[in-house]
Design an enzyme around this catalytic site. Sequence first.
Site, PDB file in Angstrom:
ATOM      1  N   SER A   1       1.643  -9.881  -1.043  1.00 29.02           N
ATOM      2  CA  SER A   1       1.552  -8.691  -0.723  1.00 29.02           C
ATOM      3  C   SER A   1       1.567  -8.190   0.479  1.00 29.02           C
ATOM      4  O   SER A   1       2.058  -6.869   0.461  1.00 29.02           O
ATOM      5  CB  SER A   1      -0.100  -8.224  -1.000  1.00 29.02           C
ATOM      6  OG  SER A   1      -1.001  -9.174  -0.388  1.00 29.02           O
TER       7      SER A   1
ATOM      8  N   GLU B   1     -10.628   7.220   3.588  1.00 33.45           N
ATOM      9  CA  GLU B   1     -11.370   6.526   4.436  1.00 33.45           C
ATOM     10  C   GLU B   1     -10.112   5.011   4.433  1.00 33.45           C
ATOM     11  O   GLU B   1     -10.015   4.765   3.946  1.00 33.45           O
ATOM     12  CB  GLU B   1     -12.311   6.015   3.846  1.00 33.45           C
ATOM     13  CG  GLU B   1     -12.287   4.893   2.685  1.00 33.45           C
ATOM     14  CD  GLU B   1     -11.985   5.751   1.187  1.00 33.45           C
ATOM     15  OE1 GLU B   1     -12.686   7.444   1.521  1.00 33.45           O
ATOM     16  OE2 GLU B   1     -12.186   5.101   0.319  1.00 33.45           O
TER      17      GLU B   1
ATOM     18  N   LYS C   1       1.065  -0.970   0.088  1.00 36.78           N
ATOM     19  CA  LYS C   1      -0.076   0.100   0.147  1.00 36.78           C
ATOM     20  C   LYS C   1       1.101   1.455  -0.064  1.00 36.78           C
ATOM     21  O   LYS C   1       0.764   2.231  -1.126  1.00 36.78           O
ATOM     22  CB  LYS C   1      -0.876   0.039   1.657  1.00 36.78           C
ATOM     23  CG  LYS C   1      -2.086  -0.741   1.133  1.00 36.78           C
ATOM     24  CD  LYS C   1      -3.015  -0.421   1.873  1.00 36.78           C
ATOM     25  CE  LYS C   1      -4.564  -1.621   2.115  1.00 36.78           C
ATOM     26  NZ  LYS C   1      -4.073  -3.118   1.735  1.00 36.78           N
TER      27      LYS C   1
HETATM   28  C1  LIG Z   1      -5.264  -3.893   1.424  1.00 37.57           C
HETATM   29  C2  LIG Z   1      -4.276  -5.051   1.387  1.00 37.57           C
HETATM   30  C3  LIG Z   1      -4.907  -6.083  -0.005  1.00 37.57           C
HETATM   31  C4  LIG Z   1      -5.979  -5.483  -0.826  1.00 37.57           C
HETATM   32  O1  LIG Z   1      -5.832  -4.902  -1.376  1.00 37.57           O
HETATM   33  P1  LIG Z   1      -5.830  -4.853  -3.129  1.00 37.57           P
HETATM   34  O2  LIG Z   1      -6.111  -3.663  -3.340  1.00 37.57           O
HETATM   35  O3  LIG Z   1      -6.463  -6.153  -3.424  1.00 37.57           O
HETATM   36  O4  LIG Z   1      -4.823  -5.193  -3.195  1.00 37.57           O
HETATM   37  C5  LIG Z   1      -4.226  -6.977   0.081  1.00 37.57           C
HETATM   38  N1  LIG Z   1      -3.147  -7.831   1.069  1.00 37.57           N
HETATM   39  C6  LIG Z   1      -2.150  -6.481   1.611  1.00 37.57           C
HETATM   40  C7  LIG Z   1      -1.353  -7.373   2.393  1.00 37.57           C
HETATM   41  C8  LIG Z   1      -2.904  -5.635   2.646  1.00 37.57           C
HETATM   42  O5  LIG Z   1      -2.925  -4.821   3.659  1.00 37.57           O
END
Ligand SMILES: *Cc1c(COP(=O)(O)O)cnc(C)c1O
Length: 394
Positions: A377, A111, A89
């Site tokens: 992610s 938000e 993010k």
């Molecule tokens: C917020 C988040 C997501 C989901 O958000 P996307 O916009 O779909 O990437 C996925 N993995 C993690 C670790 C997150 O914090």
Amino acid sequence: MNYKVNDQGFYGDFGGAFIPEMLYHNLNELKENYLQIIESDEFQKEFKGLLKEYVGRPTPLYFAKRLSEKYNTNVFLKREDLNHTGAHKINNTIGQILLAKRMNKKRIIAETGAGQHGVATATVCALMNLECIIYMGEIDIKRQAPNVARMKMLGAEVRPATSGSKTLKDATNEAIRDWISNPETTYYLIGSVVGPHPYPDMVARFQSIISKEMKAQLIEKTGRDYPDKVIACVGGGSNAAGAFYHYMDNEKVELIAVEADGLGIETDKTAATTQVGTEGIIHGSKTLLMQNSEGQITEPHSISAGLDYPGVGPLHAHLFKSGRGTFIGATDKEALTAAYQITKLEGIIPALESSHALAALEKIEFSSTENIVINLSGRGDKDMETYIKEMDNE
Ligand SMILES: *Cc1c(COP(=O)(O)O)cnc(C)c1O
């Protein structure tokens, strides 16, 4: 087939800007300026500098040896979990805060649902010394106390949304109301490839650093700048958009998006938007969303807060409908199993969201010579409470 946004802000049938007239000015200002600013050398220099020195990029592309042996193929993990603040993010919030500064905005609003985007926003506001107001549903504030504390420690004001179901969509409404009331001073920082044009395109561009790095890293490790498959989880879709971005036009690469099935798509406790959703408008964008026959948005469910969103970004709706993307799902349980497995095999505790992408290894077929990249992610620190509770239940 074209997978980039067109001049009207559409990906095929999806996207656009369906917003109250009061927001035309704000959004137009952004639309008129964003490309010119973010493509300038001066912007790119500062953006890349911060990604390197502050975020810690490039993130490694790690060959997961034991995971590869287990599935008899070649699995690489793109380590977004190693970024500052623990997930992808921050790539987007750094980009947008630099844009806000150049548009002379002094006040940042956002938000947040689980608080992850709120923390990433509060982080870059502290870094840039900008006022930060985070809207969050009253119920989410209670559920996500550690992230609320982080935001406050970083200097943000957390404002509760007390209407409706007191969760993410109500916080979104409050943020939009604020933006309408403060158009001159305020920048609205959206956390995924959702919202009205130009947000989905802008966020995808900031996250595209993920696949840009992959290309260089794959050449070095495999002699070819593309893998056979890229796998990523999809909430709103920003980490997937970043991981797919530079491969969308390369049909040799299979793009696999993993949604949260929750307790199963046959139940009403799911967040698998492409499977159970229909076309409609959410957050100012025409896309697929979960709604009832009256067009009311239905409450999603996933064990992972980041995938607990009732829509997908318009790019993903287009990848789904055009068939360019392969959309599958993983249940809460399958994600947990994948999380424990990679922890034991590789010594990596993943975020619950990312565990959905890892669960895809059980669901797809591949040959022993294929190269597969899974976008990891985020890291699992924030999910320890859930992991511990589940271990006690075993
Ligand atoms: C917020 C988040 C997501 C989901 O958000 P996307 O916009 O779909 O990437 C996925 N993995 C993690 C670790 C997150 O914090």
